[in-house]
Design an enzyme around this catalytic site. Structure first.
Site, PDB file in Angstrom:
ATOM      1  N   HIS A 158       0.824  -1.218   0.000  1.00 19.52           N
ATOM      2  CA  HIS A 158       0.000   0.000   0.000  1.00 19.52           C
ATOM      3  C   HIS A 158       0.862   1.275   0.000  1.00 19.52           C
ATOM      4  O   HIS A 158       0.424   2.319   0.484  1.00 19.52           O
ATOM      5  CB  HIS A 158      -0.964   0.040   1.198  1.00 19.52           C
ATOM      6  CG  HIS A 158      -1.691  -1.248   1.427  1.00 19.52           C
ATOM      7  ND1 HIS A 158      -2.936  -1.501   0.912  1.00 19.52           N
ATOM      8  CD2 HIS A 158      -1.325  -2.375   2.088  1.00 19.52           C
ATOM      9  CE1 HIS A 158      -3.317  -2.720   1.262  1.00 19.52           C
ATOM     10  NE2 HIS A 158      -2.355  -3.282   1.974  1.00 19.52           N
ATOM     11  N   SER A 279      14.076  21.795 -16.945  1.00 25.73           N
ATOM     12  CA  SER A 279      12.919  22.646 -17.173  1.00 25.73           C
ATOM     13  C   SER A 279      13.340  23.891 -17.945  1.00 25.73           C
ATOM     14  O   SER A 279      14.466  24.362 -17.807  1.00 25.73           O
ATOM     15  CB  SER A 279      12.322  23.046 -15.822  1.00 25.73           C
ATOM     16  OG  SER A 279      11.534  24.211 -15.948  1.00 25.73           O
TER      17      SER A 279
END
Ligand code: ARG
Length: 493
Positions: A158, A279
């Site tokens: 999980h 970026s």
């Protein structure tokens, strides 16, 4: 304008360029042009052996085809004026050697069995290339695992810290998955590498052809026997795409972990600059773009499978032109999958794992609580469910110490005193130790160093066997092509 020899008889009038282009599979057929030459040569040699065509006819045809084989297929064959590469090659052949000989190449076959044969020849090559790429990924994973048999890291369920494991154990899980992907492709190969040639349109032919001879000349392992099935089925293509989709699902999960692990709040891995981008506005950024694109490509490959699947669903026997539209899905899926797996090996090879960060996280979130409960069972004979209950309650109280565990035990059953049983804080620390927890997990396939060493040895053995098997298949295909071309050259000499 050139003449498409297939269309000249039955049909008249002209059509718009748009319709001509719409009908043509030429663009996708570039993938099977080389295969088509081999199929043409094998078919013509068989016609010669069976005395369906005279030697005087065979010679100029084979000489022309060998010319294309040696010097490259002339560009005019790829004119979208032709419905497909089969019509292109036949048209140019007739144009260059005349209809008396050239017009006898297509006797006893149809484009239906021809195209199915070409696709199978091309996919078997693609499957082998894919298997080779998977072998490289597996070898890379095993090499990294080998170095990290004792590198502790948190294991998750999980996405919550669950129990400690090792980097080797984690990567071996992926190696095992890619090994199954390899097995699936290898199994698909056995159904791909069968010859449909000689099925003609679907009902075979009245000429005394020899289907086994062409199958043998083309390196097939046998026939797709029923001639209607031979031209109608594309299940071998669906199977290939389905197997590649599953492989890409495994790839995507690994990529997701690389993306996650390279994030600043995890920092388990540093990917090589080569597989990252930056970026245009944020000068500090290093983004795991290749892993992200690879995650996306699993969707593209599954999309190719979906496109191919819905193309065949609902088609009546036998050949339908719809089938032409299935092949571009196939080539796209195969190419995306192949590029991904080749680059995956490179990306893994260039990755640097931060074992200190992993070790720092390995014991967090009470990840060794299971071992503590198990130790209470082992040392003091408590039922597992009782120990599980006690440790769970202690965690809820804030930590795993003698005080919280004793209080929890009293809540569960006033008769149980862990203190009286002999539990001490030192003992608790020992039971909660990450390396202690790992060392006990010696079951086959478990993360204990001893078990991992055994796993790696087994997996390397399997990898070598798989690699040898693939090389054997490739050698057999190379030999078949060599014999085919040598026979063709001898005939024209
Ligand atoms: N280009 C066709 C394909 O890819 C070849 C078979 C054409 N057969 C036909 N009956 N029109 O399927």
């Amino acid at each position: 304008m050139r003449k498409d020899v297939v269309r000249q008889g039955r049909l008249s009038g002209t059509r718009s360029a748009a319709i001509t282009r719409y009908l043509s599979s030429m663009e996708a057929d570039r993938s099977i042009a080389r295969a088509d030459l081999l199929v043409d040569i094998a078919h013509v040699l068989m016609l010669d052996t069976q005395k369906i065509n005279k030697r005087a006819v065979t010679k100029p045809i084979v000489a022309t085809l060998l010319g294309y084989y040696d010097d490259g297929i002339p560009d005019e064959i790829f004119d979208e004026q032709y419905e497909d590469v089969h019509a292109g090659i036949e048209s140019l052949l007739i144009e260059s050697i005349g209809a008396e000989a050239g017009g006898r190449m297509h006797v006893g076959r149809s484009r239906n069995d021809e195209v199915a044969t070409c696709i199978r020849i091309r996919i078997r090559e693609d499957l082998l290339a894919q298997m080779a790429a998977l072998l490289k990924v597996r070898a890379t994973l095993l090499a990294i695992a080998d170095k990290h048999i004792e590198s502790a890291m948190p294991g998750f369920t999980h996405l919550q810290h669950a129990q400690p494991t090792t980097l080797a154990h984690h990567l071996l899980a992926y190696e095992q998955a890619f090994s199954r992907d390899f097995d699936r492709l290898q199994s698909a190969y056995t159904r791909v590498n069968l010859s449909p040639l000689g099925a003609a349109a679907f009902a075979s032919t009245g000429y005394p052809i020899d289907r086994n001879l062409t199958a043998h000349l083309l390196g097939f392992d046998g026939l797709v026997t029923n001639t209607m099935d031979a031209v109608a089925t594309r299940d071998f293509a669906l199977e290939t795409l389905a197997d590649l989709s599953i492989m890409m699902a495994n790839t995507s999960r690994l990529c997701e972990e690389l993306v996650l692990w390279s994030s600043a709040f995890v920092r388990f891995v540093t990917l090589d600059d080569a597989v990252c981008s930056t970026s245009s506005i944020m000068p500090q950024k290093k983004n795991p773009d290749v892993a992200e694109l690879m995650r996306a490509k699993s969707g593209a490959v599954f999309g190719a499978f979906g496109g191919a699947f819905v193309t065949v669903k609902g088609l009546p026997m036998s050949y339908n032109r719809d089938l032409q539209d299935l092949t571009p899905h196939l080539w796209r899926g195969v190419q995306d999958a192949h590029e991904s797996i080749v680059i995956l090996a490179e990306m893994l090879d260039g990755a640097t794992f931060d074992t200190e960060r992993m070790a720092e996280e390995a014991g967090k979130g009470n990840s060794t609580a299971t071992e503590l409960a198990d130790s209470l069972v082992r040392t003091y004979g408590l039922p597992f469910r009782t120990a599980h209950n006690i440790v769970g309650r202690a965690v809820q109280k804030g930590n795993l110490s003698l005080a919280t565990l004793e209080a929890a035990a009293q809540e569960v059953d006033t008769k149980i005193s862990l203190k009286k049983l002999g539990l001490t804080n030192d003992e608790i620390d020992r039971m909660l130790d990450v390396q202690y927890s790992l060392s006990l997990r010696t079951a086959p396939g478990g993360p204990a160093p001893a078990a991992t060493k055994k796993s790696i040895a087994q997996r390397k053995k399997q990898l070598n066997a798989d690699s040898a098997g693939t090389k054997k298949i490739q050698a057999a295909l190379n030999l078949a092509e060599k014999i085919l071309i040598t026979s063709a050259r001898r005939l024209v000499a």
